[in-house]
Design a protein around this motif. Structure first.
Motif, PDB file in Angstrom:
ATOM      1  N   ALA A  40       0.821  -1.216   0.000  1.00  0.00           N
ATOM      2  CA  ALA A  40       0.000   0.000   0.000  1.00  0.00           C
ATOM      3  C   ALA A  40       0.853   1.262   0.000  1.00  0.00           C
ATOM      4  O   ALA A  40       0.349   2.353  -0.261  1.00  0.00           O
ATOM      5  CB  ALA A  40      -0.913   0.012   1.220  1.00  0.00           C
ATOM      6  N   ALA A  41       2.150   1.129   0.286  1.00  0.00           N
ATOM      7  CA  ALA A  41       3.043   2.289   0.278  1.00  0.00           C
ATOM      8  C   ALA A  41       3.112   2.938  -1.093  1.00  0.00           C
ATOM      9  O   ALA A  41       3.442   4.120  -1.214  1.00  0.00           O
ATOM     10  CB  ALA A  41       4.441   1.868   0.722  1.00  0.00           C
ATOM     11  N   PHE A  42       2.770   2.188  -2.134  1.00  0.00           N
ATOM     12  CA  PHE A  42       2.835   2.719  -3.494  1.00  0.00           C
ATOM     13  C   PHE A  42       1.457   3.049  -4.056  1.00  0.00           C
ATOM     14  O   PHE A  42       1.340   3.436  -5.213  1.00  0.00           O
ATOM     15  CB  PHE A  42       3.529   1.715  -4.421  1.00  0.00           C
ATOM     16  CG  PHE A  42       4.976   1.508  -4.086  1.00  0.00           C
ATOM     17  CD1 PHE A  42       5.937   2.412  -4.490  1.00  0.00           C
ATOM     18  CD2 PHE A  42       5.376   0.397  -3.354  1.00  0.00           C
ATOM     19  CE1 PHE A  42       7.275   2.226  -4.177  1.00  0.00           C
ATOM     20  CE2 PHE A  42       6.706   0.199  -3.038  1.00  0.00           C
ATOM     21  CZ  PHE A  42       7.660   1.114  -3.447  1.00  0.00           C
ATOM     22  N   GLU A  43       0.418   2.876  -3.255  1.00  0.00           N
ATOM     23  CA  GLU A  43      -0.930   3.169  -3.740  1.00  0.00           C
ATOM     24  C   GLU A  43      -1.090   4.666  -4.004  1.00  0.00           C
ATOM     25  O   GLU A  43      -0.588   5.505  -3.264  1.00  0.00           O
ATOM     26  CB  GLU A  43      -1.978   2.708  -2.722  1.00  0.00           C
ATOM     27  CG  GLU A  43      -2.162   1.190  -2.685  1.00  0.00           C
ATOM     28  CD  GLU A  43      -3.265   0.780  -1.723  1.00  0.00           C
ATOM     29  OE1 GLU A  43      -3.858   1.674  -1.109  1.00  0.00           O
ATOM     30  OE2 GLU A  43      -3.514  -0.423  -1.595  1.00  0.00           O
ATOM     31  N   GLY A  44      -1.784   5.001  -5.056  1.00  0.00           N
ATOM     32  CA  GLY A  44      -2.014   6.404  -5.384  1.00  0.00           C
ATOM     33  C   GLY A  44      -0.912   7.025  -6.205  1.00  0.00           C
ATOM     34  O   GLY A  44      -0.981   8.188  -6.578  1.00  0.00           O
ATOM     35  N   GLY A  45       0.117   6.249  -6.492  1.00  0.00           N
ATOM     36  CA  GLY A  45       1.230   6.755  -7.290  1.00  0.00           C
ATOM     37  C   GLY A  45       1.711   5.695  -8.259  1.00  0.00           C
ATOM     38  O   GLY A  45       1.217   4.560  -8.266  1.00  0.00           O
ATOM     39  N   ARG A  46       2.666   6.053  -9.052  1.00  0.00           N
ATOM     40  CA  ARG A  46       3.194   5.112 -10.043  1.00  0.00           C
ATOM     41  C   ARG A  46       4.121   4.114  -9.359  1.00  0.00           C
ATOM     42  O   ARG A  46       5.036   4.489  -8.650  1.00  0.00           O
ATOM     43  CB  ARG A  46       3.948   5.877 -11.132  1.00  0.00           C
ATOM     44  CG  ARG A  46       4.424   4.987 -12.280  1.00  0.00           C
ATOM     45  CD  ARG A  46       5.008   5.840 -13.385  1.00  0.00           C
ATOM     46  NE  ARG A  46       6.170   6.596 -12.926  1.00  0.00           N
ATOM     47  CZ  ARG A  46       7.420   6.090 -12.921  1.00  0.00           C
ATOM     48  NH1 ARG A  46       7.640   4.852 -13.344  1.00  0.00           N
ATOM     49  NH2 ARG A  46       8.435   6.830 -12.516  1.00  0.00           N
TER      50      ARG A  46
END
Length: 273
Positions: A40-46
């Motif tokens: 989830a650390a990369f959710e919302g981004g590429r």
């Protein structure tokens, strides 16, 4: 070292941890990242390309039992602990609960100068917990599960920095001392000063400022007060991460790794990719 294939990174989604994962993937490692956020650390981004090769596990080591940690360390050829905090949550709480700003500053300064050996954890997030106790917890399970000597890399710190309490550095040193006594480990202690990363404009700006101070300081032939020379020569997270992977892969590397050695190891890592 071709036989090393599986790397466990505790804090693999953090400021430095994700760079260590990135470098390890480039060196052909199968990487597992442990963090409370998980993928989830990369959710919302590429999602970067290298991250597709990492197994991101949502895992809270502060609440995990030895029986939950040990299978993860046992299934790894090397282990990295890159968790850490620069400021404790209880510093903010101490200031917020004070009767006045002056009273808040006074109480925070008292905490900065405390003896970490006598300090009791007041909140979930503290230097003692994040910088020392959890690192030792992971190292002990790595040691207990190791059938042969296993690299254990701990991201420590060098020097002092204005505004960062002494307890930050003391707890890092205490973790080093305990980890170095555990059997069946090849302990590696990276001691970077200030680190910067292109993803953080604030760290990039601070790095430029510190380099400028360092240049002026060298021209005057003296040492800047309070700030150590290592801090005045910032390192990029990519250099530190490259040094971390190369140190793990090099069987002769053990103990404390300072700034110049990190740069040398990072160069070796770049030639190996």
């Amino acid at each position: 070292m071709a036989s090393l294939k599986r790397l466990l990174v505790c804090g693999g989604t953090g400021f430095l941890g994700r760079r260590i994962c990135e470098q390890a993937v480039a060196h052909g490692w199968a990487v597992t990242s442990l963090s409370r956020s998980g993928a989830a650390a990369f959710e919302g981004g590429r999602v970067p390309k290298w991250a597709e090769s990492v197994k991101f596990e949502s895992f809270d080591i502060s609440k995990a039992s030895p029986d939950e940690i040990r299978p993860l360390t046992e299934d790894s050829d090397a282990v990295v602990y890159s968790l850490g905090i620069l400021l404790e949550s209880n510093y903010y709480k101490t200031f917020a609960k004070s009767q006045s700003p002056l009273d808040g500053v006074s109480k925070v300064i008292q905490k900065w100068n405390r003896n970490p050996l006598k300090h009791r954890i007041e909140d979930e997030i503290s230097y003692e917990l994040m910088n020392r106790d959890l690192a030792v917890k992971l190292a002990k399970e790595t040691s207990a599960s190791a059938k042969v000597e296993k690299p254990f890399l701990f991201v420590s710190a060098a020097g002092e920095f204005p505004g960062i309490p002494q307890a930050y550095f003391k707890t890092k040193q205490q973790a080093e001392q305990t980890i170095s006594t555990l059997p069946s480990l090849r302990p590696i202690f990276l001691r970077p000063g200030f680190m910067f990363d292109p993803s953080s404009s604030m760290t990039m700006t601070m790095a430029v400022g510190l380099k400028a101070i360092g240049t002026v300081n060298e021209m005057l032939g003296g040492n800047a007060p309070i700030i150590s020379r290592d801090v005045l020569k910032p390192l990029s997270t990519s250099v530190v991460a490259g040094a971390a992977v190369q140190a793990i892969e090099s069987e002769s590397v053990t103990g404390v790794i300072n700034r110049d050695d990190m740069i040398d190891l990072a160069r070796q890592a770049s030639f190996a990719t």
